[in-house]
Motif scaffolding. Structure first.
Motif, mmCIF file in Angstrom:
data_model
loop_
_atom_site.group_PDB
_atom_site.id
_atom_site.type_symbol
_atom_site.label_atom_id
_atom_site.label_comp_id
_atom_site.label_asym_id
_atom_site.label_seq_id
_atom_site.Cartn_x
_atom_site.Cartn_y
_atom_site.Cartn_z
ATOM 1 N N GLU A 41 -14.440 28.760 80.109
ATOM 2 C CA GLU A 41 -15.848 28.248 79.169
ATOM 3 C C GLU A 41 -16.944 28.831 80.265
ATOM 4 O OE1 GLU A 41 -16.850 24.884 80.642
ATOM 5 O OE2 GLU A 41 -18.153 24.217 77.841
ATOM 6 N N THR A 42 -16.857 29.718 81.641
ATOM 7 C CA THR A 42 -17.900 29.995 82.123
ATOM 8 C C THR A 42 -18.012 31.722 81.822
ATOM 9 O OG1 THR A 42 -17.046 30.647 84.483
ATOM 10 C CG2 THR A 42 -18.081 29.073 84.264
ATOM 11 N N GLY A 43 -17.207 32.801 81.400
ATOM 12 C CA GLY A 43 -16.383 33.992 81.398
ATOM 13 C C GLY A 43 -15.815 34.171 82.789
ATOM 14 N N GLU A 44 -15.957 33.833 83.280
ATOM 15 C CA GLU A 44 -14.935 34.310 84.552
ATOM 16 C C GLU A 44 -13.715 34.826 83.958
ATOM 17 O OE1 GLU A 44 -14.329 33.821 88.954
ATOM 18 O OE2 GLU A 44 -15.330 32.111 88.096
ATOM 19 N N LEU A 45 -12.574 34.124 82.719
ATOM 20 C CA LEU A 45 -11.409 34.364 82.417
ATOM 21 C C LEU A 45 -12.615 34.819 81.033
ATOM 22 C CD1 LEU A 45 -9.104 31.473 83.754
ATOM 23 C CD2 LEU A 45 -9.314 34.673 84.726
ATOM 24 N N PRO A 46 -12.578 36.038 80.480
ATOM 25 C CA PRO A 46 -13.320 36.441 79.063
ATOM 26 C C PRO A 46 -11.354 36.425 78.175
ATOM 27 C CG PRO A 46 -12.800 38.086 80.390
ATOM 28 C CD PRO A 46 -12.851 37.487 81.465
ATOM 29 N N THR A 47 -12.048 36.093 77.621
ATOM 30 C CA THR A 47 -11.452 36.482 76.041
ATOM 31 C C THR A 47 -10.722 37.815 75.757
ATOM 32 O OG1 THR A 47 -12.859 35.365 74.534
ATOM 33 C CG2 THR A 47 -11.185 36.036 73.250
ATOM 34 N N GLY A 48 -9.298 37.409 75.682
ATOM 35 C CA GLY A 48 -8.546 38.579 75.864
ATOM 36 C C GLY A 48 -7.772 38.655 77.459
ATOM 37 N N GLU A 49 -8.093 38.469 78.098
ATOM 38 C CA GLU A 49 -7.862 39.151 79.259
ATOM 39 C C GLU A 49 -6.465 38.398 79.927
ATOM 40 O OE1 GLU A 49 -9.324 38.512 84.491
ATOM 41 O OE2 GLU A 49 -10.867 39.045 82.367
ATOM 42 N N ARG A 50 -5.676 38.925 79.879
ATOM 43 C CA ARG A 50 -4.672 38.326 80.814
ATOM 44 C C ARG A 50 -5.147 37.650 82.481
ATOM 45 N NH1 ARG A 50 -0.109 39.122 84.716
ATOM 46 N NH2 ARG A 50 1.588 39.726 83.542
ATOM 47 N N LEU A 51 -4.447 36.092 82.167
ATOM 48 C CA LEU A 51 -3.978 35.474 83.587
ATOM 49 C C LEU A 51 -3.521 35.714 84.850
ATOM 50 C CD1 LEU A 51 -5.833 33.211 81.787
ATOM 51 C CD2 LEU A 51 -4.940 32.016 82.180
ATOM 52 N N PRO A 52 -3.247 35.447 86.219
ATOM 53 C CA PRO A 52 -2.739 36.258 86.759
ATOM 54 C C PRO A 52 -1.296 35.761 86.753
ATOM 55 C CG PRO A 52 -5.374 35.740 88.024
ATOM 56 C CD PRO A 52 -4.916 34.902 86.015
ATOM 57 N N ALA A 53 -0.681 36.035 87.651
ATOM 58 C CA ALA A 53 0.889 35.865 87.272
ATOM 59 C C ALA A 53 1.113 34.177 87.259
ATOM 60 C CB ALA A 53 1.939 36.598 88.013
ATOM 61 N N GLU A 54 2.116 33.647 86.871
ATOM 62 C CA GLU A 54 2.543 32.345 87.404
ATOM 63 C C GLU A 54 2.164 32.298 88.674
ATOM 64 O OE1 GLU A 54 6.120 30.162 85.945
ATOM 65 O OE2 GLU A 54 5.308 30.248 83.841
ATOM 66 N N ARG A 55 3.452 32.556 89.465
ATOM 67 C CA ARG A 55 3.462 32.658 90.883
ATOM 68 C C ARG A 55 1.855 33.479 91.547
ATOM 69 N NH1 ARG A 55 7.548 33.085 94.366
ATOM 70 N NH2 ARG A 55 8.523 33.457 92.074
ATOM 71 N N GLU A 56 1.268 34.073 91.617
ATOM 72 C CA GLU A 56 -0.407 34.172 92.264
ATOM 73 C C GLU A 56 -1.132 32.883 92.326
ATOM 74 O OE1 GLU A 56 -3.615 37.374 91.714
ATOM 75 O OE2 GLU A 56 -1.793 37.613 91.424
ATOM 76 N N LEU A 57 -0.953 31.990 90.474
ATOM 77 C CA LEU A 57 -1.885 30.988 90.159
ATOM 78 C C LEU A 57 -1.334 30.079 90.923
ATOM 79 C CD1 LEU A 57 -1.975 31.096 86.615
ATOM 80 C CD2 LEU A 57 -4.048 31.494 88.018
ATOM 81 N N ALA A 58 -0.019 30.124 91.089
ATOM 82 C CA ALA A 58 0.133 28.923 92.006
ATOM 83 C C ALA A 58 -0.182 28.441 93.270
ATOM 84 C CB ALA A 58 1.860 28.700 91.919
ATOM 85 N N GLU A 59 0.439 30.099 93.898
ATOM 86 C CA GLU A 59 -0.312 30.494 95.897
ATOM 87 C C GLU A 59 -2.082 30.398 95.750
ATOM 88 O OE1 GLU A 59 0.847 34.127 96.176
ATOM 89 O OE2 GLU A 59 3.560 33.844 96.334
ATOM 90 N N ARG A 60 -2.870 30.615 94.983
ATOM 91 C CA ARG A 60 -4.008 30.533 94.977
ATOM 92 C C ARG A 60 -4.598 28.466 94.613
ATOM 93 N NH1 ARG A 60 -7.548 35.264 91.824
ATOM 94 N NH2 ARG A 60 -5.602 36.764 91.517
ATOM 95 N N LEU A 61 -3.484 28.302 93.755
ATOM 96 C CA LEU A 61 -4.549 26.577 93.845
ATOM 97 C C LEU A 61 -3.640 25.552 94.023
ATOM 98 C CD1 LEU A 61 -4.241 27.018 90.123
ATOM 99 C CD2 LEU A 61 -6.349 26.453 91.249
ATOM 100 N N GLY A 62 -2.442 25.928 95.630
ATOM 101 C CA GLY A 62 -2.002 25.728 96.281
ATOM 102 C C GLY A 62 -1.104 24.320 95.594
ATOM 103 N N VAL A 63 -0.196 24.929 94.193
ATOM 104 C CA VAL A 63 1.021 23.800 93.615
ATOM 105 C C VAL A 63 1.319 24.270 93.400
ATOM 106 C CG1 VAL A 63 -1.578 22.818 92.605
ATOM 107 C CG2 VAL A 63 -1.105 24.686 91.688
ATOM 108 N N SER A 64 2.801 24.243 92.773
ATOM 109 C CA SER A 64 4.387 24.800 92.564
ATOM 110 C C SER A 64 3.993 25.186 91.052
ATOM 111 C CB SER A 64 5.505 23.230 92.445
ATOM 112 O OG SER A 64 4.500 22.516 91.141
#
Length: 236
Positions: A23-46
């Protein structure tokens, strides 16, 4: 950019945080999100928690999951985002709950099963064997198999509870997850696992029946734990 989360319906919190970044544009349309493993590590979840959150956002139309490529922001969020209802359980929560409850049910069923109960299970296994290509039919028979095991105990409340918790997997979020990872090959695996459960109950072996049911539902969780991204699949 990402903030570690406290353990409270984590998949909802992950979805909320990712939605805010879109919503804030920090992740803009068309951008690839970080890989699952990286997201899990950054967020501290499985990783399964991340997967559940991504499914919520895809159902809402905020992201697009491209198997083997990754997850991409597809468009700006709608005016009002729609999370699952507060009482919506995540797919992996449901499978874990079923594993704990239905293992005990199978154990008790093995103690008291009669020939007619085994015949009913055999009929369902035979029916499932010829419907592996039809996920809708296979799902219906799968439900019937699990409730038939609860039927052996002869407790209507327990049978109703087994059906109700099974039906929680019919949410749009679970169905979307299943659309990626469920098919004839996974139903064939489920059929083989069902057969092992049936054999343990027919043998009157409570310990083996508990183990077979736990193994079946644990493997079901693993089948839904493939990666959406490009990295090889590994268990958390």
């Amino acid at each position: 950019m990402f903030v570690a989360l406290e353990p409270r319906r984590l998949y909802r919190q992950v979805a909320e945080q990712l939605r805010a970044l879109i919503e804030t544009g920090e992740l803009p349309t068309g951008e690839r999100l970080p890989a699952e493993r990286e997201l899990a590590e950054r967020l501290g979840v499985s990783r399964p928690t991340v997967r559940e959150a991504l499914i919520v956002l895809e159902v809402e139309g905020l992201i697009q999951i491209r198997m083997g490529s990754g997850v991409y922001v597809s468009r700006k969020p709608p005016t009002k985002a729609v999370l699952p209802a507060d009482d919506s359980d995540g797919p992996f929560e449901l499978l874990q709950a079923r594993c704990l409850i239905e293992s005990a049910i199978a154990e008790e069923a093995a103690r008291i099963a009669r020939p007619e109960h085994i015949a009913a299970l055999d009929a369902l296994l035979a029916e499932m064997a010829v419907t592996l290509e039809d996920s809708h039919q296979a799902l219906s028979i799968d439900r019937a198999f699990h409730t038939a095991i609860a039927d052996i105990i002869g407790n209507s409340a327990l049978n109703r509870f087994t059906g109700l918790i099974y039906d929680r997997r019919l949410s749009p979020y679970f169905e979307k997850l299943a659309s990626y990872f469920e098919g004839p090959h996974t139903w064939q695996m489920a059929l083989e696992e069902h057969t092992a459960i049936r054999d343990a109950i027919a043998a009157g072996d409570p310990e083996a029946a508990r183990h077979a049911m736990r193994e079946h539902l644990t493997r079901s969780q693993k089948r839904f734990s493939e990666s959406f991204g490009e990295e090889p699949v590994r268990e958390d």
